[in-house]
Write a protein that holds these residues in place. Structure first.
Motif, PDB file in Angstrom:
ATOM      1  N   ILE A 247       0.394  14.820  42.179  1.00 15.26           N
ATOM      2  CA  ILE A 247       1.571  15.691  42.142  1.00 15.26           C
ATOM      3  C   ILE A 247       2.771  14.974  42.765  1.00 15.26           C
ATOM      4  N   GLU A 248       2.574  14.366  43.917  1.00 18.51           N
ATOM      5  CA  GLU A 248       3.679  13.687  44.590  1.00 18.51           C
ATOM      6  C   GLU A 248       4.193  12.506  43.774  1.00 18.51           C
ATOM      7  N   LEU A 249       3.302  11.702  43.234  1.00 12.83           N
ATOM      8  CA  LEU A 249       3.725  10.552  42.426  1.00 12.83           C
ATOM      9  C   LEU A 249       4.453  10.998  41.160  1.00 12.83           C
ATOM     10  N   ALA A 250       3.938  12.037  40.512  1.00  9.07           N
ATOM     11  CA  ALA A 250       4.574  12.533  39.285  1.00  9.07           C
ATOM     12  C   ALA A 250       6.008  12.955  39.565  1.00  9.07           C
ATOM     13  N   MET A 251       6.216  13.653  40.669  1.00 10.75           N
ATOM     14  CA  MET A 251       7.560  14.116  40.999  1.00 10.75           C
ATOM     15  C   MET A 251       8.461  12.955  41.404  1.00 10.75           C
ATOM     16  N   LYS A 252       7.893  11.937  42.037  1.00 12.34           N
ATOM     17  CA  LYS A 252       8.688  10.758  42.402  1.00 12.34           C
ATOM     18  C   LYS A 252       9.143   9.990  41.163  1.00 12.34           C
ATOM     19  N   VAL A 253       8.296   9.947  40.145  1.00 17.05           N
ATOM     20  CA  VAL A 253       8.668   9.266  38.899  1.00 17.05           C
ATOM     21  C   VAL A 253       9.881   9.956  38.281  1.00 17.05           C
ATOM     22  N   GLY A 254       9.810  11.283  38.146  1.00 19.64           N
ATOM     23  CA  GLY A 254      10.932  12.028  37.574  1.00 19.64           C
ATOM     24  C   GLY A 254      12.195  11.872  38.396  1.00 19.64           C
ATOM     25  N   ARG A 255      12.055  11.943  39.721  1.00 17.37           N
ATOM     26  CA  ARG A 255      13.224  11.826  40.603  1.00 17.37           C
ATOM     27  C   ARG A 255      13.862  10.446  40.499  1.00 17.37           C
ATOM     28  N   LYS A 256      13.037   9.408  40.426  1.00 16.09           N
ATOM     29  CA  LYS A 256      13.567   8.041  40.328  1.00 16.09           C
ATOM     30  C   LYS A 256      14.385   7.867  39.049  1.00 16.09           C
ATOM     31  N   VAL A 257      13.858   8.346  37.931  1.00 16.99           N
ATOM     32  CA  VAL A 257      14.575   8.221  36.655  1.00 16.99           C
ATOM     33  C   VAL A 257      15.875   9.010  36.698  1.00 16.99           C
ATOM     34  N   GLU A 258      15.830  10.216  37.245  1.00 15.17           N
ATOM     35  CA  GLU A 258      17.051  11.020  37.355  1.00 15.17           C
ATOM     36  C   GLU A 258      18.073  10.340  38.268  1.00 15.17           C
ATOM     37  N   ASN A 259      17.622   9.861  39.429  1.00 15.28           N
ATOM     38  CA  ASN A 259      18.545   9.234  40.391  1.00 15.28           C
ATOM     39  C   ASN A 259      19.231   7.999  39.830  1.00 15.28           C
ATOM     40  N   GLU A 260      18.547   7.284  38.944  1.00 18.18           N
ATOM     41  CA  GLU A 260      19.155   6.105  38.328  1.00 18.18           C
ATOM     42  C   GLU A 260      20.205   6.488  37.286  1.00 18.18           C
TER      43      GLU A 260
END
Length: 201
Positions: free
Chosen positions: A77-90
């Motif tokens: 769950i944590e990794l999945a949300m980090k992936v989405g956040r990283k793409v959005e932040n970029e």
């Protein structure tokens, strides 16, 4: 069953069964996490390639089961949300609100819920969601209301503006969540559309 109906069924099972079985009970936070997990899974490499991730696939689960067996589900769950956040932040300004970053107040509540998970295999249903999205509007079966702006052809795209105070009220947060989920529904295979709200100063 259509592609959209399959995704809607998956969302409901995550929201009503899988996450509560892991101890995540708050109805709104459960909706947020369910939407994030489903959208992250649909965007993975073996589906629509919005991000180079396999966290929620069979491969990702197997890898985490081997490396962190006691906390594999929480780690997923944590990794999945980090992936989405990283793409959005970029893609968007850091002074913005998006599906994977709803501001510090909401994010701290979500993290507290996730921190309570010790073990479980409630995310198995996500492994089956390797579907190619060929038409926009695919999130409408599990998001309330409808998108209130025209998404256009560019990504990212702004839905509107919001204040941090509005995100601390359940009704305001529910509206924001619905719009962001609808916004992601405009994405199709290898054509990611990232919706966001700008923060009012």
């Amino acid at each position: 069953m259509t592609e959209s109906e399959n995704l809607s069924t998956c969302f409901e099972k995550l929201r009503a069964e899988a996450l509560p079985s892991l101890g995540i009970d708050d109805p709104l936070l459960t909706r947020i996490i369910s939407a994030r997990l489903l959208i992250e899974r649909v965007g993975e490499r073996d589906a629509n390639y919005w991000w180079d991730s396999q966290v929620l696939s069979d491969f990702g689960q197997g890898t985490l089961d081997e490396t962190v067996p006691r906390t594999a589900t929480r780690s997923q769950i944590e990794l999945a949300m980090k992936v989405g956040r990283k793409v959005e932040n970029e893609a968007i300004d850091e002074e913005a609100v998006s599906l994977f970053d709803l501001g510090p107040f909401v994010e701290s509540q979500i993290q507290r819920e996730i921190d309570t998970i010790e073990s479980g295999d409630g995310l198995d249903i996500l492994k089956e969601q390797s579907v190619e999205i060929t038409e926009s509007g695919w999130t409408s079966s599990f998001a309330e209301g409808k998108l209130t702006v025209e998404p256009g052809i560019e990504t990212p795209y702004e839905i509107g503006s919001i204040s941090i105070d509005d995100l601390q009220e359940e009704e305001g947060l529910e509206d924001v969540l619905s719009q962001l989920v609808h916004g992601y529904g405009e994405a199709t295979k290898q054509e990611l559309k990232i919706p966001y709200y700008s923060l009012e100063k």
